[in-house]
Design a protein around this motif. Structure first.
Motif, PDB file in Angstrom:
ATOM      1  N   LEU A  81       0.718  -1.138  -0.200  1.00 22.49           N
ATOM      2  CA  LEU A  81       0.090  -0.062  -0.174  1.00 22.49           C
ATOM      3  C   LEU A  81       0.836   1.208  -0.157  1.00 22.49           C
ATOM      4  O   LEU A  81       1.742   1.309   0.823  1.00 22.49           O
ATOM      5  N   LEU A  82       0.692   2.060  -1.036  1.00 28.30           N
ATOM      6  CA  LEU A  82       1.515   3.280  -1.089  1.00 28.30           C
ATOM      7  C   LEU A  82       0.697   4.324  -0.725  1.00 28.30           C
ATOM      8  O   LEU A  82      -0.180   4.779  -1.643  1.00 28.30           O
ATOM      9  N   TYR A  83       1.037   5.007   0.498  1.00 24.07           N
ATOM     10  CA  TYR A  83       0.418   6.299   0.773  1.00 24.07           C
ATOM     11  C   TYR A  83       0.808   7.394   0.348  1.00 24.07           C
ATOM     12  O   TYR A  83       2.188   7.735   0.662  1.00 24.07           O
ATOM     13  N   VAL A  84       0.223   8.546  -0.474  1.00 28.16           N
ATOM     14  CA  VAL A  84       1.109   9.811  -0.868  1.00 28.16           C
ATOM     15  C   VAL A  84       0.400  10.976   0.181  1.00 28.16           C
ATOM     16  O   VAL A  84      -0.973  11.056  -0.082  1.00 28.16           O
ATOM     17  N   ASP A  85       1.086  11.561   0.830  1.00 27.57           N
ATOM     18  CA  ASP A  85       0.756  12.415   1.725  1.00 27.57           C
ATOM     19  C   ASP A  85       0.888  13.812   1.101  1.00 27.57           C
ATOM     20  O   ASP A  85       1.923  14.246   0.823  1.00 27.57           O
ATOM     21  N   ASP A  86      -0.140  14.620   0.754  1.00 27.68           N
ATOM     22  CA  ASP A  86      -0.104  15.556  -0.403  1.00 27.68           C
ATOM     23  C   ASP A  86      -0.126  16.806   0.582  1.00 27.68           C
ATOM     24  O   ASP A  86      -1.071  17.864   0.533  1.00 27.68           O
ATOM     25  N   ARG A 142       4.554  -3.952   4.262  1.00 27.68           N
ATOM     26  CA  ARG A 142       3.879  -3.697   3.024  1.00 27.68           C
ATOM     27  C   ARG A 142       3.229  -2.377   3.077  1.00 27.68           C
ATOM     28  O   ARG A 142       2.148  -2.223   2.398  1.00 27.68           O
ATOM     29  N   VAL A 143       3.609  -1.446   3.885  1.00 20.97           N
ATOM     30  CA  VAL A 143       3.250  -0.007   3.709  1.00 20.97           C
ATOM     31  C   VAL A 143       4.403   0.741   3.278  1.00 20.97           C
ATOM     32  O   VAL A 143       5.635   0.693   3.550  1.00 20.97           O
ATOM     33  N   ALA A 144       3.976   1.459   2.375  1.00 17.52           N
ATOM     34  CA  ALA A 144       5.124   2.559   1.842  1.00 17.52           C
ATOM     35  C   ALA A 144       4.447   4.017   1.804  1.00 17.52           C
ATOM     36  O   ALA A 144       3.213   4.099   2.106  1.00 17.52           O
ATOM     37  N   THR A 180      -1.422  13.273   9.360  1.00 14.31           N
ATOM     38  CA  THR A 180      -1.425  12.059   8.230  1.00 14.31           C
ATOM     39  C   THR A 180      -0.255  11.514   8.050  1.00 14.31           C
ATOM     40  O   THR A 180      -0.035  10.256   7.975  1.00 14.31           O
ATOM     41  N   TRP A 181       0.737  12.273   7.936  1.00 16.29           N
ATOM     42  CA  TRP A 181       2.242  11.669   7.653  1.00 16.29           C
ATOM     43  C   TRP A 181       2.691  10.807   8.940  1.00 16.29           C
ATOM     44  O   TRP A 181       3.323   9.554   8.804  1.00 16.29           O
ATOM     45  N   LYS A 182       2.428  11.313  10.084  1.00 15.20           N
ATOM     46  CA  LYS A 182       2.688  10.503  11.430  1.00 15.20           C
ATOM     47  C   LYS A 182       2.160   9.133  11.178  1.00 15.20           C
ATOM     48  O   LYS A 182       2.889   8.144  11.639  1.00 15.20           O
ATOM     49  N   ILE A 183       0.765   9.148  11.053  1.00 15.50           N
ATOM     50  CA  ILE A 183       0.072   7.796  10.741  1.00 15.50           C
ATOM     51  C   ILE A 183       0.850   6.966   9.709  1.00 15.50           C
ATOM     52  O   ILE A 183       1.023   5.932  10.042  1.00 15.50           O
ATOM     53  N   VAL A 184       1.155   7.432   8.762  1.00 15.15           N
ATOM     54  CA  VAL A 184       1.653   6.593   7.377  1.00 15.15           C
ATOM     55  C   VAL A 184       3.144   6.254   8.069  1.00 15.15           C
ATOM     56  O   VAL A 184       3.548   5.168   8.002  1.00 15.15           O
ATOM     57  N   ASP A 185       3.952   7.107   8.746  1.00 18.49           N
ATOM     58  CA  ASP A 185       5.016   6.808   9.121  1.00 18.49           C
ATOM     59  C   ASP A 185       5.143   5.568  10.063  1.00 18.49           C
ATOM     60  O   ASP A 185       6.034   4.511   9.819  1.00 18.49           O
ATOM     61  N   ASN A 186       4.196   5.849  11.043  1.00 18.78           N
ATOM     62  CA  ASN A 186       4.070   4.647  11.927  1.00 18.78           C
ATOM     63  C   ASN A 186       3.515   3.324  11.321  1.00 18.78           C
ATOM     64  O   ASN A 186       4.300   2.226  11.363  1.00 18.78           O
ATOM     65  N   LEU A 187       2.705   3.258  10.412  1.00 21.64           N
ATOM     66  CA  LEU A 187       2.212   2.195   9.584  1.00 21.64           C
ATOM     67  C   LEU A 187       3.299   1.520   8.779  1.00 21.64           C
ATOM     68  O   LEU A 187       3.535   0.148   8.844  1.00 21.64           O
ATOM     69  N   ALA A 188       4.211   2.360   8.161  1.00 17.18           N
ATOM     70  CA  ALA A 188       5.316   1.805   7.467  1.00 17.18           C
ATOM     71  C   ALA A 188       6.312   1.266   8.236  1.00 17.18           C
ATOM     72  O   ALA A 188       7.092   0.251   7.882  1.00 17.18           O
ATOM     73  N   HIS A 189       6.521   1.933   9.698  1.00 16.49           N
ATOM     74  CA  HIS A 189       7.480   1.175  10.542  1.00 16.49           C
ATOM     75  C   HIS A 189       6.959  -0.313  10.828  1.00 16.49           C
ATOM     76  O   HIS A 189       7.757  -1.219  11.226  1.00 16.49           O
ATOM     77  N   GLU A 190       5.543  -0.492  11.200  1.00 12.99           N
ATOM     78  CA  GLU A 190       5.156  -1.501  11.583  1.00 12.99           C
ATOM     79  C   GLU A 190       4.964  -2.662  10.662  1.00 12.99           C
ATOM     80  O   GLU A 190       4.993  -3.996  10.892  1.00 12.99           O
ATOM     81  N   GLY A 249       9.743   3.081   3.345  1.00 11.00           N
ATOM     82  CA  GLY A 249       9.341   1.721   2.876  1.00 11.00           C
ATOM     83  C   GLY A 249       9.417   1.263   1.380  1.00 11.00           C
ATOM     84  O   GLY A 249       8.983   0.399   0.688  1.00 11.00           O
ATOM     85  N   LEU A 250      10.215   2.170   0.711  1.00  6.24           N
ATOM     86  CA  LEU A 250      10.351   1.822  -0.920  1.00  6.24           C
ATOM     87  C   LEU A 250      11.825   1.197  -1.281  1.00  6.24           C
ATOM     88  O   LEU A 250      11.751   0.669  -2.256  1.00  6.24           O
ATOM     89  N   ASP A 251      12.608   1.465  -0.286  1.00  2.32           N
ATOM     90  CA  ASP A 251      14.086   0.954  -0.594  1.00  2.32           C
ATOM     91  C   ASP A 251      14.182  -0.279   0.123  1.00  2.32           C
ATOM     92  O   ASP A 251      15.547  -0.884   0.066  1.00  2.32           O
ATOM     93  N   LYS A 252      13.466  -1.190   0.818  1.00  7.57           N
ATOM     94  CA  LYS A 252      13.723  -2.281   1.387  1.00  7.57           C
ATOM     95  C   LYS A 252      13.813  -3.471   0.742  1.00  7.57           C
ATOM     96  O   LYS A 252      14.417  -4.390   1.215  1.00  7.57           O
ATOM     97  N   GLU A 253      13.519  -3.352  -0.557  1.00  5.24           N
ATOM     98  CA  GLU A 253      13.334  -4.798  -1.400  1.00  5.24           C
ATOM     99  C   GLU A 253      14.805  -5.298  -1.386  1.00  5.24           C
ATOM    100  O   GLU A 253      15.686  -4.722  -1.519  1.00  5.24           O
TER     101      GLU A 253
END
Ligand code: UDP
Ligand code: MG
Length: 321
Positions: free
Chosen positions: A47-52, A71-73, A58-68, A317-321
């Motif tokens: 899932l890729l969230y773009v914080d506009d 599957r989140v970027a 919003t970004w804090k939430i995305v950041d947390n999700l990506a750390h958890e 979360g985009l460069d983990k692969e």
């Protein structure tokens, strides 16, 4: 298609969506896990969230999700660049990692349960699959009517859009790459996508109400969007000016005959009311014409400046692969 378990990225533009995001994420990630479990898509899917450029958490939430979860970027734009630009930013980031990308609004007004169907259509050989709303009962009367008028007007003006399709669609990698090749700044993505020429299909769903928070598209933004949609794709308004010009020529000829008659009958002075009327009329139409032409000149101006569409602040979360 050749790829049986494609890597899917779901791109979600978010602007001040702190209320909706946690719930939306819950449902999206559940769907993603399910689809991965059923081996419909590859386990690298995300899932890729773009914080506009949100001003809330919003970004804090995305950041947390990506750390958890891996599957989140996230992509964070440095400032609010608008829905269409945020979507382009997300697709540009996703295209390097995925085989297919689905774009969807953060409020999940669009039914996520048709995503598996979209993926099936892709496997059947479609490059673009449009999500089309069957009915819009959950939208306000005002939104429904104005949107209906907009689609009809677009059709008349010769812009091919899919009625009741917003920005909920699946695109293959090559379709996204083709879309990214459109370098224009006045973006109206749903008008471009139909022009790409790849095989397309539609899936249908019922639109529901916003999950939480309120619409980020107030009336003035909607109007701007509609004007952009028309002037970016159609030169008919300019032709309208031309038609009005011809009409005026005809009226001027009739006026000429009228004035000549009045002159020979010795009643020339009484022509004053019609004269003053035409001065006003001509003035008004010249101004309208200038307004329309000005719209295009404005477009040329922004295009030649060739400014970047957005500026990425951080990604996660985009460069983990
Ligand atoms: N959005 C955005 N930038 C903006 C405005 C909106 O990224 O400047 C996002 C918003 O977070 C949502 C999507 O665009 O995910 C559609 O907005 P919204 O649902 O408010 O529009 P509506 O459904 O009312 O037309
Ligand atoms: Mg919405």
């Amino acid at each position: 298609m050749e790829n049986d378990t494609p890597i899917l990225y779901i791109v979600v533009p978010c602007f001040n969506e702190q209320e909706a995001l946690p719930q939306s994420h819950e449902r999206l990630s559940q769907l993603l896990d399910e689809m991965i479990g059923q081996e419909r898509i590859a386990c690298e899917s995300k899932l890729l969230y773009v914080d506009d450029g949100s001003r809330d958490d919003t970004w804090k939430i995305v950041d947390n999700l990506a750390h958890e979860s891996n599957r989140v970027a996230g992509v964070k734009l440095a400032c609010n660049s608008g829905h269409q630009n945020a979507l382009m930013a997300g697709l540009a980031a996703a295209v390097e990692h995925c085989d297919i990308a689905v774009s969807i609004d953060a409020d999940l007004q669009d039914d996520i349960n048709v995503i598996p169907q979209m993926v099936e259509r892709y496997k059947d050989g479609c490059d673009i699959v449009f999500g089309v709303r069957r009915e819009r009962k959950s939208d306000t009367w005002f939104k429904r009517t104005t949107a209906g008028m907009f689609y009809r007007m677009m059709k008349r003006l010769g812009v091919s859009t899919i009625e009741n399709h917003a920005d909920y669609r699946l695109m293959s990698r090559r379709a996204v790459l083709a879309l990214l090749d459109y370098k224009e700044r006045n973006l109206f993505i749903r008008g471009i996508v139909t022009k790409l020429g790849y095989k397309t299909d539609c899936v249908y769903y019922d639109r529901s109400a916003r999950i939480a928070g309120e619409s980020k598209y107030p009336l003035c933004k909607m109007m701007n969007f509609a004007i952009d949609g028309i002037t970016s794709f159609s030169v008919k308004p300019v032709r309208l000016v031309f038609t009005v010009g011809v009409l005026f020529l005809v009226i001027a000829l009739i006026m000429l005959i009228y004035v000549l008659c009045a002159y020979f009958m010795g009643r020339a002075v009484s022509g004053w009311p019609s004269l003053i009327l035409s001065i006003w009329l001509v003035g008004a139409f010249v101004l309208i014409g200038l307004g329309i032409i000005g719209e295009y000149v404005g477009k040329i101006y922004t295009e030649v400046k060739n400014r970047p569409r957005y500026n990425v602040d951080t990604t996660i979360g985009l460069d983990k692969e």
